[in-house]
Design a protein around this motif. Structure first.
Motif, PDB file in Angstrom:
ATOM      1  N   THR A 131      50.101  99.645 -29.595  1.00  0.00           N
ATOM      2  CA  THR A 131      51.042  98.521 -29.579  1.00  0.00           C
ATOM      3  C   THR A 131      50.545  97.424 -30.525  1.00  0.00           C
ATOM      4  O   THR A 131      49.340  97.293 -30.763  1.00  0.00           O
ATOM      5  N   VAL A 132      51.511  96.673 -31.043  1.00  0.00           N
ATOM      6  CA  VAL A 132      51.185  95.551 -31.928  1.00  0.00           C
ATOM      7  C   VAL A 132      51.820  94.292 -31.345  1.00  0.00           C
ATOM      8  O   VAL A 132      52.996  94.289 -30.973  1.00  0.00           O
ATOM      9  N   GLU A 133      51.005  93.260 -31.226  1.00  0.00           N
ATOM     10  CA  GLU A 133      51.446  92.018 -30.587  1.00  0.00           C
ATOM     11  C   GLU A 133      51.133  90.829 -31.487  1.00  0.00           C
ATOM     12  O   GLU A 133      50.316  90.944 -32.411  1.00  0.00           O
ATOM     13  N   GLY A 134      51.746  89.719 -31.177  1.00  0.00           N
ATOM     14  CA  GLY A 134      51.447  88.494 -31.926  1.00  0.00           C
ATOM     15  C   GLY A 134      52.486  87.441 -31.645  1.00  0.00           C
ATOM     16  O   GLY A 134      53.575  87.745 -31.154  1.00  0.00           O
ATOM     17  N   GLY A 135      52.153  86.209 -31.967  1.00  0.00           N
ATOM     18  CA  GLY A 135      53.087  85.103 -31.753  1.00  0.00           C
ATOM     19  C   GLY A 135      54.090  85.029 -32.895  1.00  0.00           C
ATOM     20  O   GLY A 135      54.192  85.945 -33.719  1.00  0.00           O
ATOM     21  N   VAL A 149      54.482 110.322 -35.720  1.00  0.00           N
ATOM     22  CA  VAL A 149      54.526 109.048 -34.976  1.00  0.00           C
ATOM     23  C   VAL A 149      55.962 108.608 -34.713  1.00  0.00           C
ATOM     24  O   VAL A 149      56.832 108.708 -35.576  1.00  0.00           O
ATOM     25  N   LEU A 150      56.174 108.146 -33.506  1.00  0.00           N
ATOM     26  CA  LEU A 150      57.458 107.560 -33.139  1.00  0.00           C
ATOM     27  C   LEU A 150      57.295 106.051 -33.194  1.00  0.00           C
ATOM     28  O   LEU A 150      56.389 105.499 -32.574  1.00  0.00           O
ATOM     29  N   PHE A 151      58.181 105.404 -33.967  1.00  0.00           N
ATOM     30  CA  PHE A 151      58.098 103.965 -34.114  1.00  0.00           C
ATOM     31  C   PHE A 151      59.201 103.338 -33.259  1.00  0.00           C
ATOM     32  O   PHE A 151      60.367 103.721 -33.367  1.00  0.00           O
ATOM     33  N   THR A 152      58.845 102.402 -32.408  1.00  0.00           N
ATOM     34  CA  THR A 152      59.845 101.833 -31.512  1.00  0.00           C
ATOM     35  C   THR A 152      59.519 100.361 -31.226  1.00  0.00           C
ATOM     36  O   THR A 152      58.551  99.832 -31.770  1.00  0.00           O
ATOM     37  N   HIS A 157      62.864 102.515 -21.462  1.00  0.00           N
ATOM     38  CA  HIS A 157      62.126 102.865 -22.686  1.00  0.00           C
ATOM     39  C   HIS A 157      61.030 103.884 -22.381  1.00  0.00           C
ATOM     40  O   HIS A 157      60.845 104.866 -23.106  1.00  0.00           O
ATOM     41  N   ILE A 158      60.311 103.654 -21.291  1.00  0.00           N
ATOM     42  CA  ILE A 158      59.222 104.573 -20.918  1.00  0.00           C
ATOM     43  C   ILE A 158      59.789 105.935 -20.529  1.00  0.00           C
ATOM     44  O   ILE A 158      59.304 106.976 -20.982  1.00  0.00           O
ATOM     45  N   ALA A 159      60.854 105.903 -19.700  1.00  0.00           N
ATOM     46  CA  ALA A 159      61.398 107.170 -19.187  1.00  0.00           C
ATOM     47  C   ALA A 159      62.050 108.012 -20.281  1.00  0.00           C
ATOM     48  O   ALA A 159      61.893 109.227 -20.317  1.00  0.00           O
ATOM     49  N   GLN A 187      53.349 113.472 -29.708  1.00  0.00           N
ATOM     50  CA  GLN A 187      53.598 112.488 -30.759  1.00  0.00           C
ATOM     51  C   GLN A 187      52.794 111.212 -30.477  1.00  0.00           C
ATOM     52  O   GLN A 187      52.550 110.899 -29.311  1.00  0.00           O
ATOM     53  N   TRP A 188      52.449 110.499 -31.525  1.00  0.00           N
ATOM     54  CA  TRP A 188      51.881 109.164 -31.334  1.00  0.00           C
ATOM     55  C   TRP A 188      53.046 108.184 -31.222  1.00  0.00           C
ATOM     56  O   TRP A 188      54.114 108.423 -31.798  1.00  0.00           O
ATOM     57  N   VAL A 189      52.835 107.125 -30.478  1.00  0.00           N
ATOM     58  CA  VAL A 189      53.876 106.112 -30.327  1.00  0.00           C
ATOM     59  C   VAL A 189      53.322 104.781 -30.826  1.00  0.00           C
ATOM     60  O   VAL A 189      52.250 104.344 -30.393  1.00  0.00           O
ATOM     61  N   LEU A 190      54.053 104.188 -31.776  1.00  0.00           N
ATOM     62  CA  LEU A 190      53.695 102.868 -32.298  1.00  0.00           C
ATOM     63  C   LEU A 190      54.785 101.902 -31.849  1.00  0.00           C
ATOM     64  O   LEU A 190      55.943 102.049 -32.240  1.00  0.00           O
ATOM     65  N   CYS A 191      54.425 100.951 -31.019  1.00  0.00           N
ATOM     66  CA  CYS A 191      55.439 100.085 -30.397  1.00  0.00           C
ATOM     67  C   CYS A 191      55.231  98.623 -30.788  1.00  0.00           C
ATOM     68  O   CYS A 191      54.141  98.066 -30.630  1.00  0.00           O
ATOM     69  N   ASP A 192      56.293  98.025 -31.292  1.00  0.00           N
ATOM     70  CA  ASP A 192      56.337  96.606 -31.654  1.00  0.00           C
ATOM     71  C   ASP A 192      56.519  95.814 -30.350  1.00  0.00           C
ATOM     72  O   ASP A 192      57.630  95.744 -29.841  1.00  0.00           O
ATOM     73  N   ARG A 193      55.443  95.311 -29.815  1.00  0.00           N
ATOM     74  CA  ARG A 193      55.365  94.597 -28.523  1.00  0.00           C
ATOM     75  C   ARG A 193      55.478  95.545 -27.330  1.00  0.00           C
ATOM     76  O   ARG A 193      56.182  96.549 -27.378  1.00  0.00           O
TER      77      ARG A 193
END
Ligand code: Z5A
Length: 210
Positions: A10-14, A37-40, A80-82, A93-99
């Protein structure tokens, strides 16, 4: 037969931390290492989640109760999880999640002042044991983030908040990083892109080769 299992990043930030541009970069590093990778993103990532996102970010419900906001975040997350995250990880798959849920602790917890215990209860209910394997926190002083984000035309419901709100969000994120040093890597997002991405390289190199 043992089940394959992907990694969850996951990627986080203000505000104005540069998530968008750096997410593309992180995705390219994962793909270059040969991982599908799945981008979501959150809130969102599914048809239902994207509709909830519109309710949360749009201006039709400006005075939304804080608890309603919190529950909508977790309603979108449950879907989203389900439908998306768990099936992808189970396919290998790898999952890359924006927040993800750190944003709930930061915005609804730090920003709105909702209790951490209440968020933790929902986290456990909706996610069970699912937690990110790696979180990159793009951190920068609020003034710099707001001036970068200020270039955008139409602010959403969160972007209309004041600097004090974003300061509480930043502090909450940094507390999470301190509490979970093995999972969360803090990236100094204030310098130019090249220096930011050099830090991302280091964090991802350790993770991809680990
Ligand atoms: N939210 C929540 O409250 N609770 C939750 O549980 C979740 C979310 C999951 C939507 O998120 C909102 O939902 C979010 C929190 C809330 N609200 N806010 N605020 P979002 O992630 O979709 O929206 P966002 O935070 O506004 O992020 P963004 O638009 O995707 O990206 P960004 O990180 O803010 O910034 P950017 O657009 O990538 O970059 C901003 C500008 O800075 C841009 O012009 C870049 O070119 C520039 N930039 C980037 N990096 C640099 C460097 N290093 N130097 C110079 N300039 C740079």
């Amino acid at each position: 037969m043992s089940q394959r299992y992907g990694r969850f990043i996951t990627v986080e930030g203000g505000e104005g931390a540069g998530k968008s541009i750096n997410l593309d970069y992180i995705r390219s590093l994962i793909e270059a290492a040969g991982h599908p990778v799945l981008f979501t993103r959150e809130p969102g990532g599914t048809p239902l989640g994207e509709e909830v996102r519109e309710l949360l970010l749009g201006h039709r419900h400006t005075g939304m109760a804080d608890d309603a906001e919190l529950l909508l975040m977790f309603a979108a997350r449950a879907e989203h999880i389900a439908r998306c995250i768990r099936p992808a990880l189970e396919r290998g798959q790898w999952v890359l999640c924006d927040r993800f849920t750190d944003a709930t602790y930061a915005y609804q917890g730090g920003g709105r002042g909702l209790s951490e215990a209440r968020i933790a209860t929902l986290e456990q209910w909706v996610q069970g044991g699912l937690r990110p394997d790696l979180t990159l926190l793009l951190d920068l002083p609020v003034e710099i983030g707001l001036s970068r984000a200020g270039v955008r035309s139409e602010p959403d419901r969160f972007e209309r908040e004041q600097a004090a709100f974003f300061q509480r969000v930043r502090e909450a994120y940094l507390r999470i990083a301190e509490a979970h040093p093995a999972r969360v890597t803090v990236i100094d997002a204030a310098p130019g892109l090249e220096r930011v991405q050099a830090q991302i390289d280091r964090a991802m190199h350790g993770f991809l080769s680990g």
